[in-house]
Design an enzyme around this catalytic site. Structure first.
Site, mmCIF file in Angstrom:
data_model
loop_
_atom_site.group_PDB
_atom_site.id
_atom_site.type_symbol
_atom_site.label_atom_id
_atom_site.label_comp_id
_atom_site.label_asym_id
_atom_site.label_seq_id
_atom_site.Cartn_x
_atom_site.Cartn_y
_atom_site.Cartn_z
ATOM 1 N N HIS A 140 -20.639 -21.343 14.132
ATOM 2 C CA HIS A 140 -22.018 -21.524 14.598
ATOM 3 C C HIS A 140 -22.189 -20.730 15.889
ATOM 4 O O HIS A 140 -22.020 -21.251 16.980
ATOM 5 C CB HIS A 140 -22.298 -23.018 14.814
ATOM 6 C CG HIS A 140 -23.719 -23.338 15.176
ATOM 7 N ND1 HIS A 140 -24.254 -24.606 15.036
ATOM 8 C CD2 HIS A 140 -24.720 -22.578 15.671
ATOM 9 C CE1 HIS A 140 -25.511 -24.602 15.440
ATOM 10 N NE2 HIS A 140 -25.821 -23.380 15.847
ATOM 11 N N GLU B 237 -30.447 -31.594 15.292
ATOM 12 C CA GLU B 237 -30.172 -31.174 16.679
ATOM 13 C C GLU B 237 -31.202 -31.918 17.539
ATOM 14 O O GLU B 237 -30.854 -32.826 18.285
ATOM 15 C CB GLU B 237 -30.309 -29.651 16.802
ATOM 16 C CG GLU B 237 -30.135 -29.110 18.224
ATOM 17 C CD GLU B 237 -30.414 -27.594 18.333
ATOM 18 O OE1 GLU B 237 -31.078 -27.035 17.442
ATOM 19 O OE2 GLU B 237 -29.992 -26.993 19.350
#
Ligand code: ADE
Ligand code: ZN
Length: 345
Positions: free
Chosen positions: A22, A205
């Site tokens: 990521h 998130e």
């Protein structure tokens, strides 16, 4: 596993072979390189100096970061710029003992400014090849759709990218999460799966657990990027654990974007205790205060519950969660075991 002194734990964390899954390559654009590329491309920046630009990196949430991140990326114009960007990342990744990197890139950030997709993909691909040849890093690209734009725009981007199909292994979904749930991209992700692309998505998130459910059920995401809000939903945690769906967690990012106020409050230990396949990653290292080893060391320092067993699990999970071949995963896991035998015995 025995517990080590702080100094030995740091040495172990640095030395671990690891995969980074990521990392937005545009988020590794350091202020110094922004200034160098602006000069090379004859562009005027809104900030007088590297220091002034760095001083603007104070974020209150995801959107306040994205505004600065897209402005920074606007200095990227030519194939060489994309090569230089990725090469700078690979040199840092090699120093952190990253052996596998799956890089996100945001084509729409560039094509919307008139930069040809060919320049983006060719520059990044050359850097990936050189990283393998000279640094021994296995490097692949994942094309991300910007979720604040329409599904139609994502389809148009996919169409433009198809001539370069062999240069990327998957697609992802990033940018402003709230108000842009995964299901907005149901059809384009279905098409990507038909094309044999891997699929991942940012979810949980800032967005709620419902976005993680729809990333799994509607997009059929193979990994969830971030996903830290899953702990609000025990049924979701059971599903993620049972199916070993990896979460690519980015602790320094989470603190800079105020998902957690401090690293000491991060839920990484709870995610690991819940039996999830968690990995550690840097997200946008030029903006969030560090590359992969900085994330490992700061997080282990802030959370004393983390020790050698968690270090092993995070590195091992990073290989399991990668889209590399079974043979590569087995080789890196054997290297991890050697590293432990040398440094953690
Ligand atoms: N693009 C770059 N970094 C991102 C993040 N942390 N979340 C969503 N989109 C992004
Ligand atoms: Zn991200």
């Amino acid at each position: 596993m025995p517990e080590l002194s702080r100094a030995r734990l740091h040495a172990l964390l640095r030395a671990l072979p690891k995969a980074e899954l990521h990392i937005h390559i545009e988020g590794s654009l350091e202020p110094e390189l922004i200034f160098r590329l602006a000069q090379r491309n004859g562009l005027k920046l809104a900030y007088p100096s590297v220091q002034a630009l760095r001083a603007a990196y104070a974020f209150s949430d995801l959107q306040s970061f994205l505004d600065i991140y897209y402005a920074g990326a606007s200095v990227l114009r030519r194939e060489q710029d994309f090569f230089d960007l990725a090469w700078a990342y690979f040199e840092r990744a090699a120093a952190d003992n990253v052996v596998r990197a799956e890089l996100f890139f945001d084509p729409q950030t560039h094509t919307e400014r008139g930069v040809p997709l060919q320049a983006v993909i060719t520059g990044l691909t050359h850097a990936c090849r050189r990283a393998h040849a000279e640094l021994g890093i296995s490097a692949k690209l994942i094309l991300c759709f910007l979720r604040h734009l329409s599904e139609e725009a994502a389809f148009a981007t996919l169409e433009q990218a198809l001539p370069y199909r062999e240069h990327f292994i998957g697609v992802g979904l990033d940018s402003s999460e709230m108000g842009h749930p995964p299901e907005k991209f149901a059809r384009v992700f279905a098409r990507c799966r038909e094309l044999g692309l891997h699929v991942v998505a940012h979810a949980g998130e800032e967005g709620p657990p419902a976005y993680i459910w729809s990333a799994l059920d509607v997009l059929k995401a193979e990994r969830i990027d971030h996903g830290v809000r899953c702990l609000e939903d025990p049924a979701l945690v059971r599903r993620l654990a049972a199916e070993r769906v990896p979460l690519t967690v980015c602790p320094l990012s989470n603190v800079k974007l105020r998902v957690f106020e401090t690293l000491a409050e991060h839920n990484l230990p709870a995610l690991l205790d819940a039996g999830l396949c968690v990995t550690l990653n840097s997200d946008d290292p030029a903006y969030f205060g560090g590359y992969l080893n900085d994330n490992f060391i700061a997080t282990f320092d802030a959370l004393p519950q983390l020790g050698t067993a968690q270090a092993y699990a995070l590195a091992r999970n990073s290989f399991e969660a990668s889209f590399a071949s079974a043979a590569d995963k087995a080789r890196w896991t054997a290297e991890l075991d050697d590293c432990f035998a040398r440094l953690a015995a």
